[in-house]
Write a protein that holds these residues in place. Structure first.
Motif, short mmCIF file in Angstrom:
data_model
loop_
_atom_site.label_atom_id
_atom_site.label_comp_id
_atom_site.label_asym_id
_atom_site.label_seq_id
_atom_site.Cartn_x
_atom_site.Cartn_y
_atom_site.Cartn_z
N CYS A 209 5.40 -1.94 5.73
CA CYS A 209 4.83 -3.07 5.01
C CYS A 209 5.44 -4.36 5.54
O CYS A 209 6.60 -4.39 5.96
CB CYS A 209 5.13 -2.91 3.53
SG CYS A 209 4.55 -4.25 2.50
N SER B 289 6.49 -6.66 3.84
CA SER B 289 7.67 -6.94 2.99
C SER B 289 8.93 -6.34 3.59
O SER B 289 10.01 -6.93 3.50
CB SER B 289 7.49 -6.37 1.59
OG SER B 289 6.35 -6.91 1.00
N HIS C 239 8.77 1.42 1.24
CA HIS C 239 8.37 1.57 -0.16
C HIS C 239 6.90 2.00 -0.30
O HIS C 239 6.28 1.73 -1.31
CB HIS C 239 8.64 0.28 -0.93
CG HIS C 239 7.95 -0.91 -0.32
ND1 HIS C 239 8.51 -1.65 0.71
CD2 HIS C 239 6.75 -1.45 -0.55
CE1 HIS C 239 7.67 -2.60 1.06
NE2 HIS C 239 6.58 -2.49 0.32
N CYS D 187 1.40 0.72 -1.20
CA CYS D 187 1.76 -0.70 -1.45
C CYS D 187 0.62 -1.60 -1.01
O CYS D 187 0.05 -2.31 -1.82
CB CYS D 187 3.05 -1.11 -0.76
SG CYS D 187 3.37 -2.88 -0.95
N ARG E 207 -2.39 -1.35 9.47
CA ARG E 207 -1.00 -0.96 9.27
C ARG E 207 -0.42 -0.10 10.39
O ARG E 207 -1.15 0.54 11.15
CB ARG E 207 -0.92 -0.08 8.02
CG ARG E 207 -0.71 -0.81 6.71
CD ARG E 207 0.72 -1.26 6.54
NE ARG E 207 1.06 -1.44 5.13
CZ ARG E 207 1.31 -2.61 4.56
NH1 ARG E 207 1.23 -3.72 5.24
NH2 ARG E 207 1.63 -2.68 3.28
ZN LIG Z 1 4.85 -3.54 0.47
#
Ligand SMILES: [Zn+2]
Ligand SMILES: [Zn+2]
Length: 341
Positions: free
Chosen positions: A36, A38, A57, A144, A333
């Motif tokens: 991700c 993040s 995550h 996520c 992704r």
């Molecule tokens: Zn994320």
């Protein structure tokens, strides 16, 4: 077990002892873990310098062992998706005003999930969602990226934006945006996908967007073609994406912020007189609940949403994947598919 660890700002792959599942926790053997944006922001210390030791995550895996009282929720051998967007999946009390009001991420006892770049990971069993076989391991980013996009699209209905109306998705080819284009299209919205570069715009069209426009031309095209959008879902991690999104709205429109730019990009600026004139509703949408995750798994099983994976690799590729992600090389992704090497 192998696990990624951040130490003094450097990413290392370490050999660590297998964790024990605690009260109401399941130990999950991870079979795929999405990367991700993040995780990248945290690894780089972009957000107020916060750098947790463990990252990752959004994952899929098999339940391997159960802590006390976890057997009420899952069984050994269950194939599950885990993460709930990181901030939601570690624990929530279930009884406070936020939990009961559908916002467990604000629970005072809430805990996040970080650390799925590991062979095994202990997780709050109530946050796990069982997967049908039709949802493959490469769908791990649903945990996520997908959930966050789904949460944002659901806000349209909550704020009375009806299907059929024009909605802009900023950052439409990215890890979150590519889900939002599919989901908002499946819900019946007219989706205006905004991204940068013809390759990415072509991808956005292939996802079902009514219109795909370059960020540079978006304001002119939207004003000319539609006059303004009813809502804007802002996934870009740049302040420029916020500024553009606010300009694309028609009067009284809904602005849903999702992307979080680096702290160094400064603040969102809003002129009060323009605020008065244009009267937008500004909200933030983060992740989703375990119920949202169940719904999203059903949508994926029904073929309404699919993860686009540009890159897979073993855990040892993670530092290279971060560099590529930072350089904007991926549509959709990247997924780590071998946590043991
Ligand atoms: Zn994320
Ligand atoms: Zn609570």
């Amino acid at each position: 077990m192998k696990a990624a660890r951040l130490e003094d700002g450097e990413l290392h792959i370490r050999d660590l002892p297998t964790p024990e599942p605690g009260e109401e926790e399941a130990l999950v053997r991870i079979t795929a873990s999405g990367v991700c944006h993040s995780d990248l922001h945290l690894a780089r210390g972009d957000w107020a310098g916060i750098r947790p030791p463990a990252i990752g995550h959004e994952a899929i895996g098999i339940v391997e062992a159960l802590g006390p009282r976890a057997e009420q929720f899952v069984a050994v051998g269950d194939r599950v998706i885990l993460g709930l967007g990181g901030t939601g999946g570690g624990y929530w009390c279930g009884a406070c005003e936020y939990c009961l009001g559908g916002q467990p991420r604000h629970c005072a006892q809430g805990k996040g999930i970080m650390g799925t770049f590991a062979e095994e990971f202990p997780v709050y069993a109530k946050s796990l969602v069982k997967l049908p076989q039709s949802v493959g391991d490469l769908e791990a980013p649903l945990a996520c990226g997908g959930l966050t996009a789904y949460g944002a699209v659901k806000k349209l209905l909550k704020h009375h934006i009806l299907p059929g109306r024009p909605v802009a998705v900023i950052g439409a080819a990215g890890g979150l945006g590519h889900y939002a284009v599919q989901l908002a299209s499946a819900f019946g919205y007219q989706v205006i996908g905004v991204d940068v570069g013809e390759d990415r715009l072509e991808f956005v069209r292939s996802l079902g967007a009514t219109l795909a426009v370059d960020a540079e031309d978006a304001l002119e095209v939207v004003q000319r073609e539609i006059g303004g959008v009813d809502a804007c879902l802002q996934f870009s991690a740049r302040i420029a994406g916020f500024n553009l999104g606010l300009k694309l709205l028609r009067k009284g429109g809904l602005f849903v912020a999702v992307g979080i730019p680096a702290t160094s990009e400064g603040n969102l600026q809003l002129n009060p007189f323009e605020f008065f004139l244009r009267d937008p509703t500004l909200i933030y949408s983060a992740v989703g609940t375990v119920q949202d995750m169940r719904e999203l798994v059903e949508l994926a099983a029904a073929g309404k949403v699919k993860t686009h994976v540009s890159r897979t690799g073993p855990l040892s590729d993670l530092p290279a994947i971060f560099d590529e992600l930072e350089a904007g090389k991926y549509l959709g992704r990247a997924v780590i598919t071998d946590l043991a090497h």
